[in-house]
Each structure stands twice: as structure tokens, then as C-alpha cells.
Design an enzyme around this catalytic site. Structure first.
Site, PDB file in Angstrom:
ATOM      1  N   HIS A  24      49.207  44.882  42.056  1.00  0.00           N
ATOM      2  CA  HIS A  24      48.785  44.868  40.644  1.00  0.00           C
ATOM      3  C   HIS A  24      47.381  44.286  40.541  1.00  0.00           C
ATOM      4  O   HIS A  24      47.196  43.069  40.494  1.00  0.00           O
ATOM      5  CB  HIS A  24      49.778  44.045  39.808  1.00  0.00           C
ATOM      6  CG  HIS A  24      49.618  44.215  38.329  1.00  0.00           C
ATOM      7  ND1 HIS A  24      50.633  44.654  37.518  1.00  0.00           N
ATOM      8  CD2 HIS A  24      48.561  44.022  37.508  1.00  0.00           C
ATOM      9  CE1 HIS A  24      50.220  44.706  36.263  1.00  0.00           C
ATOM     10  NE2 HIS A  24      48.951  44.315  36.244  1.00  0.00           N
ATOM     11  N   ASP A  38      38.750  47.615  36.673  1.00  0.00           N
ATOM     12  CA  ASP A  38      37.756  47.122  35.717  1.00  0.00           C
ATOM     13  C   ASP A  38      37.873  45.623  35.488  1.00  0.00           C
ATOM     14  O   ASP A  38      37.075  45.052  34.726  1.00  0.00           O
ATOM     15  CB  ASP A  38      37.860  47.879  34.384  1.00  0.00           C
ATOM     16  CG  ASP A  38      39.236  47.779  33.752  1.00  0.00           C
ATOM     17  OD1 ASP A  38      40.206  47.439  34.459  1.00  0.00           O
ATOM     18  OD2 ASP A  38      39.363  48.056  32.542  1.00  0.00           O
ATOM     19  N   HIS A  57      43.526  45.416  38.615  1.00  0.00           N
ATOM     20  CA  HIS A  57      42.802  46.347  37.753  1.00  0.00           C
ATOM     21  C   HIS A  57      41.369  46.506  38.245  1.00  0.00           C
ATOM     22  O   HIS A  57      40.648  45.517  38.412  1.00  0.00           O
ATOM     23  CB  HIS A  57      42.797  45.845  36.310  1.00  0.00           C
ATOM     24  CG  HIS A  57      44.131  45.920  35.637  1.00  0.00           C
ATOM     25  ND1 HIS A  57      44.528  47.002  34.880  1.00  0.00           N
ATOM     26  CD2 HIS A  57      45.180  45.050  35.618  1.00  0.00           C
ATOM     27  CE1 HIS A  57      45.751  46.797  34.406  1.00  0.00           C
ATOM     28  NE2 HIS A  57      46.169  45.615  34.847  1.00  0.00           N
ATOM     29  N   HIS A  66      53.621  48.289  32.618  1.00  0.00           N
ATOM     30  CA  HIS A  66      53.353  46.931  32.152  1.00  0.00           C
ATOM     31  C   HIS A  66      54.464  46.557  31.165  1.00  0.00           C
ATOM     32  O   HIS A  66      54.587  47.170  30.095  1.00  0.00           O
ATOM     33  CB  HIS A  66      52.010  46.861  31.438  1.00  0.00           C
ATOM     34  CG  HIS A  66      50.838  46.675  32.348  1.00  0.00           C
ATOM     35  ND1 HIS A  66      50.370  47.660  33.182  1.00  0.00           N
ATOM     36  CD2 HIS A  66      50.037  45.595  32.556  1.00  0.00           C
ATOM     37  CE1 HIS A  66      49.313  47.208  33.854  1.00  0.00           C
ATOM     38  NE2 HIS A  66      49.102  45.957  33.495  1.00  0.00           N
ATOM     39  N   GLY A 103      48.099  48.036  28.262  1.00  0.00           N
ATOM     40  CA  GLY A 103      47.658  47.792  26.894  1.00  0.00           C
ATOM     41  C   GLY A 103      48.655  46.895  26.184  1.00  0.00           C
ATOM     42  O   GLY A 103      49.655  46.465  26.754  1.00  0.00           O
ATOM     43  N   GLU A 154      55.317  41.042  30.008  1.00  0.00           N
ATOM     44  CA  GLU A 154      54.196  40.106  30.177  1.00  0.00           C
ATOM     45  C   GLU A 154      54.104  39.192  28.963  1.00  0.00           C
ATOM     46  O   GLU A 154      53.989  37.979  29.094  1.00  0.00           O
ATOM     47  CB  GLU A 154      52.891  40.877  30.358  1.00  0.00           C
ATOM     48  CG  GLU A 154      51.669  39.977  30.521  1.00  0.00           C
ATOM     49  CD  GLU A 154      50.387  40.763  30.635  1.00  0.00           C
ATOM     50  OE1 GLU A 154      49.365  40.152  31.003  1.00  0.00           O
ATOM     51  OE2 GLU A 154      50.380  41.976  30.363  1.00  0.00           O
TER      52      GLU A 154
END
Length: 387
Positions: free
Chosen positions: A26, A30, A28, A215, A188, A218
Site C-alpha cells: 500500500h 503521488d 501511493h 480502501h 478517496g 480507515e
């Protein structure tokens, strides 16, 4: 709720943690840029909205914004990284440096996710975005090998929960399957944007026998975990840390699992836990209080991940260092997390098994032998003789 235990042996040093073969599921794209790269890409592209143009100051700004507790400031950090990732050359560079940075940190296998739909502002097509990132990863793998490091990077294509392109991105992931893309993800805000809005994408992926993670758990809690698993059929849970809400620790220290937590453990559903990121989002007050301690003790399929290396000022080595300090984890524990992650990867079974048996386990065995040698020297006061 702390499951901290006293060290029992082969507690690794920071150098050993860095050299340990690590597996990352996991991360990202960006969220992991080098600050200097952000500054240079902004200058090259004419992006003028950076809050700082000095790389050191910009790195500090990213960390402070992510730690601020303000969702607006946290989301602003990604607007800047995505803002400079709009051309083919920029995407290749960011992906290449991602692979190099992970390899330098001892990561031998990584799945790195990004949302192709966020990189279209300069006229790239979805296909051109995927091909640029794949090329960058391959370049990074080659450069890592030249520097004596081994890494394999697979891409996860992410759809944004608030948008309406999930099926399109799922089809894209399937089209580039076996060409560098290993699976699909949605990301998101969880609240208000349940994964069930994208059931057509998940049904498509299941029909194609493809892999996906979601996701969930969380911030929104148990309902998002239940929906991700029972309505959508996720292979893994992105974060999933809120499964702790279905686990009760009794006064006598005994533990009672609710039905959802029992299902997650019984089915060996991987949890993509990201300790530093979870602290930033309020899932735990400290590393010592992070649910990973109890989840490890209860033998959930827990894995350790970075989420956003830039925003959390972290790496896989730093994540492991925090856990070693908080829970007294040994090399055996770090191997357990690494094998868990490799078992849960989205590449074929025989390739996962080869990575475990030929890379992960031998790497930890070497570090354990090194630890035993040091112990023998410290005990005897002399170097053991061969023969």
C-alpha cells in the site's frame, strides 16, 4: 489497548532493518515524490502554486500540512504532487525514482497505486498515463539492479470514489494486466462514497478473475469493511485498521472477536496497515497504541505499509523501526509481516512462493545469523573460530 511485549531476542538494529527484504502493498505514487523532484517538475512545467520552492522547506511543509489535523491542508498536499505529474516525462521520472527509493530502502517487492484519471490535464490519455508509469517502474528496476538492489514493482490502478469512472479504470487495469498492472483499487473519502457505488466495476473484475483491493476501514469504520468484503468481494482491505472496533479486550486480558473480525481473521483477508498514516488520521494515538500490536498477537493477516512516504515522512524501514521500538519486535516478527505481505500480493502463486523462498526467507536468515554471531562475540569476548 496496548499489546507491547518485552524484547525476547534478535531485536534488529536500524541498519539491519534497512537491509531486511521488505514487501510493500500500500503505497501511493503521488504520495511519495522527492521534494526536490516536485520543485524541479514545477519549474519545468510552469506550475506556480507550490507553497515553497526550496526542497528542504517544501519537505517540511508537506509533513506539517499532513500533520495539521486539517483535511483541507492534507488534501492540498496531493494537489501539488498531482499538479506536477501531468506529462509523460514527469510520470516516467516519478515512477522511476519511486522504484529506486524503495529498492534503496530494502523493498524487494512493491505494489504502488495511482489514479490515471488524475493525470489527464495536459492532454494525456488514460493509456498513455499507464504506459508512462509502467516505463518508469521498469527503468527504476533496472537502475536498482545496477546499484546492487533487487526490486519488482507492480502497479495498482485506482479509481476515485467520488467520481464515476470506476468501470472504465477497471477495464483499463484488465487491459494492462500482465503488462505491469497487477490489480485495481478505489480510494478517496469513505464517508458518503461507499464502495457499493461502484459495484459494476467489481462485478466486472470478478468476471475477469482479476484482483482488487478497496480502501476501507480507515476512517469510516466497520460498515465500510463489511461492504468492501460482502457486497464487493475485495481481496484485500486498504488499511482495514478499524476492524479493531469489532474486537473487545476484557478486563482479565482475554479477547473476544465479533463476527466480522472473526470472518476477516478466519478468511485470512489481508489488512494493508499503515501505522504512521493511521496516526495522522487519528486511528491511533501512538505507535504503542496502534491496533497492529493486537492484530499481530491474534494472527490476523496483518501487513505493514507506508501509504504516503512524502506526507508521512516515512519509509518501510521507518515503519518497522517504530514498531520495533513500540512492541519489541524481532527479526522473526519482521519476517512474519514480510511473508504475510508477499503471500497477499497480486502476482501468481508460484511467483509469490519463489519470492518468499528465494528472497525473503534467505534474507532474514542471513540477518539472524549475523545477530547470533554478534551475540556470540559479545558473550565470549572473542571472534568464534571456524573449523
Amino acid at each position: 489497548m496496548t499489546s507491547q511485549t518485552a524484547p525476547t531476542g534478535n531485536v534488529p538494529t536500524p541498519d539491519q532493518i534497512r537491509r531486511a527484504p521488505k514487501v510493500l502493498l500500500h503505497d501511493h505514487l503521488d504520495g511519495g515524490l522527492r521534494p526536490g523532484t516536485v520543485v524541479e517538475l514545477a519549474r519545468e512545467s510552469g506550475y506556480s502554486q507550490l507553497p515553497e520552492t526550496d526542497p528542504d522547506k517544501l519537505g517540511i511543509w508537506f509533513r506539517e500540512a499532513a500533520d495539521s489535523g486539517s483535511l483541507e491542508r492534507y488534501l492540498e498536499t496531493f494537489s501539488h504532487t498531482v499538479g506536477v505529474m501531468q506529462t509523460r516525462d514527469a510520470l516516467i521520472r516519478v515512477a522511476r525514482e519511486c522504484a529506486e527509493d524503495l529498492a534503496e530502502d530494502g523493498v524487494v517487492y512493491a505494489e504502488v497505486r495511482y489514479a490515471p484519471e488524475q493525470h489527464l490535464e495536459a492532454g494525456l490519455s488514460l493509456e498513455e498515463v499507464v504506459e508512462a508509469v509502467n516505463e518508469g517502474f521498469r527503468q527504476g528496476e533496472r537502475l536498482a539492479r545496477e546499484n546492487g538492489h533487487r526490486i519488482r514493482v507492480g502497479a495498482l490502478l485506482t479509481a476515485m470514489r467520488h467520481a464515476a469512472r470506476a468501470l472504465e479504470i477497471a477495464e483499463l487495469a484488465n487491459r494492462y494486466r500482465d503488462l505491469g498492472v497487477v490489480g485495481f483499487d478505489i480510494a478517496g473519502a469513505e464517508a458518503g462514497y461507499p464502495p457499493t457505488r461502484h459495484l459494476d466495476a467489481f462485478e466486472y473484475l470478478k468476471r475477469e478473475n482479476n484482483h482488487f483491493t478497496i480502501h476501507a476501514g480507515e476512517a469510516f469504520g466497520l460498515p465500510s469493511i463489511w461492504q468492501a468484503l460482502q457486497w464487493c468481494g475485495a481481496d484485500r482491505l486498504g488499511h482495514g485498521v478499524r476492524i479493531i472496533d469489532d474486537i473487545q479486550v476484557q478486563e482479565d486480558g482475554s479477547v473476544k472477536l465479533g463476527r466480522l473480525a472473526s470472518y476477516v481473521r478466519d478468511k485470512r483477508i489481508p489488512l494493508e496497515l499503515c501505522p504512521s498514516s493511521n496516526l495522522q488520521t487519528g486511528a491511533a494515538a501512538s505507535y504503542a497504541e496502534h491496533p497492529i500490536g493486537l492484530l499481530r498477537r491474534l494472527h490476523f493477516r496483518a501487513t505493514v505499509n507506508t501509504d504516503n512516504r512524502l506526507m508521512s515522512h516515512t519509509s518501510m524501514s521507518r515503519e518497522f523501526e517504530h514498531l520495533v521500538e513500540a512492541f519489541g519486535y524481532t527479526l522473526d516478527d519482521l519476517q512474519w509481516f514480510s511473508v504475510n505481505a508477499m503471500k497477499s500480493a497480486f502476482i501468481p502463486f508460484d511467483e509469490r512462493l519463489a519470492m518468499i523462498n528465494d528472497v525473503v526467507k534467505p534474507g532474514y536468515a542471513e540477518l539472524k545469523s549475523e545477530w547470533l554471531f554478534r551475540q556470540a562475540v559479545s558473550t565470549s569476548g572473542s571472534v568464534p573460530q571456524e573449523g
